[in-house]
Design a protein around this motif. Structure first.
Motif, PDB file in Angstrom:
ATOM      1  N   HIS A 186       0.809  -1.214   0.000  1.00  0.00           N
ATOM      2  CA  HIS A 186       0.000   0.000   0.000  1.00  0.00           C
ATOM      3  C   HIS A 186       0.841   1.262   0.000  1.00  0.00           C
ATOM      4  N   HIS A 193       2.831   4.574   1.793  1.00  0.00           N
ATOM      5  CA  HIS A 193       2.432   5.560   2.805  1.00  0.00           C
ATOM      6  C   HIS A 193       1.998   6.883   2.186  1.00  0.00           C
ATOM      7  N   HIS A 194       1.407   6.807   1.010  1.00  0.00           N
ATOM      8  CA  HIS A 194       0.816   8.008   0.425  1.00  0.00           C
ATOM      9  C   HIS A 194      -0.276   8.537   1.354  1.00  0.00           C
ATOM     10  N   SER A 229      -3.259   9.236   0.851  1.00  0.00           N
ATOM     11  CA  SER A 229      -4.546   8.564   0.668  1.00  0.00           C
ATOM     12  C   SER A 229      -4.628   7.294   1.508  1.00  0.00           C
ATOM     13  N   VAL A 230      -3.494   6.645   1.716  1.00  0.00           N
ATOM     14  CA  VAL A 230      -3.440   5.429   2.531  1.00  0.00           C
ATOM     15  C   VAL A 230      -3.447   5.789   4.012  1.00  0.00           C
ATOM     16  N   ARG A 261      -5.570   6.313  -4.471  1.00  0.00           N
ATOM     17  CA  ARG A 261      -4.490   5.328  -4.319  1.00  0.00           C
ATOM     18  C   ARG A 261      -4.072   4.741  -5.660  1.00  0.00           C
ATOM     19  N   SER A 274      -0.478   6.280  -5.226  1.00  0.00           N
ATOM     20  CA  SER A 274       0.196   5.581  -4.128  1.00  0.00           C
ATOM     21  C   SER A 274       1.187   4.555  -4.659  1.00  0.00           C
TER      22      SER A 274
END
Length: 267
Positions: free
Chosen positions: A8, A10-11, A13-14, A217, A221
């Motif tokens: 996933h 660490h953007h 959005s996450v 994402r 992401s």
């Protein structure tokens, strides 16, 4: 063992989505076992919203949140300070090599962690090592192939296929929920209680948050970076997936069911 690549990433959005989680919606299976004064370790704590809730429930017992990302740990510390918590600390660390003596904690909790690991059994053994005899290891993980949605937009089917290939390319297991009991047994636990629970996105507000979050994402992401790097999708394909998520989020009859397996295991 070094931490694996996190599918996933660490953007914002996450991390933003993870920061909305609570102990009530993400760890309800654990809550009846918690008591004031317990020592607790939250492995893979992310931005700390669940950890903070757990800290309130075991206060004045000390709670430690652990995550592999220093940046996310910093966010968790800010959240704890904003909530005025005095029984928490947050550290960067590795689930395969927990920097604590044997039998340190009454409870070791990991939410949506094992699905991202190449060796979840080794992680469970390490979590068990730092749990006192008679203490609890509590794990909850999603089951991606158990997810269902309506309307059945082909863009979401393409998203699922791409996510599965990304995660498995990282030696992870996205269908972790159904495997938790098998992993618990392999890790040497003999007393445990399995259960399952769902997140449902079927109201306008929840559909909008979930669908728009995944659209972001898909485009920005680690999902996007890994899909492009591994030639699992091109930019046009990612754009179609994102638009599919947005269209789904705006449907009046949209439904997305996200199931998770969960286990309480006694050390």
């Amino acid at each position: 063992m070094a931490p694996e690549q996190y599918s996933h990433g660490h953007h914002s959005s996450v991390v933003g989505a993870h920061a909305q989680r609570t102990a009530a919606d993400s760890a309800a299976y654990l809550l009846p076992y918690l008591e004031s004064g317990m020592t607790l370790l939250d492995v893979g704590c992310g931005p700390g919203s669940i950890t903070a809730d757990l800290a309130n429930l075991v206060d004045p017992g000390p709670v430690t949140g652990l995550d592999q990302s220093e940046d996310v740990v910093a966010l968790a510390r800010k959240l704890a300070a904003a909530r005025g918590l005095v029984n928490t600390e947050f550290l960067a660390g590795n689930v395969y090599d927990l920097d604590f003596p044997d039998a340190t904690f009454d409870v070791v909790h990991a939410h949506q962690v094992l699905q991202h690991l190449a060796d979840p059994v080794a992680a469970l053994r390490e979590m068990r090592r730092v749990t006192r005899p008679g203490g609890i290891v509590a794990v909850r993980d999603a089951d991606f192939h158990g997810m269902s949605w309506y309307p059945e937009f082909p863009e979401l089917t393409a998203w699922m296929d791409t996510y599965q290939r990304i995660a498995r390319g990282n030696a992870a297991e996205p269908d972790a929920g159904r495997r938790l009991v098998a992993w618990i047994l392999e890790a040497g636990f003999t007393e445990f209680e399995p259960s399952a629970s769902n997140w449902l996105y079927a109201t306008p507000e929840r559909r909008s948050s979930f669908g728009e979050g995944w659209a972001d994402r898909v485009l920005h992401s680690a999902f996007a970076a890994q899909a492009l790097d591994r030639e699992l999708a091109d930019e046009a394909g990612l754009a179609r997936m994102a638009e599919g998520w947005r269209r789904w989020s705006q449907t009046a009859d949209g439904w997305f069911l996200l199931p998770s397996g969960e286990v309480i295991a006694w050390a």
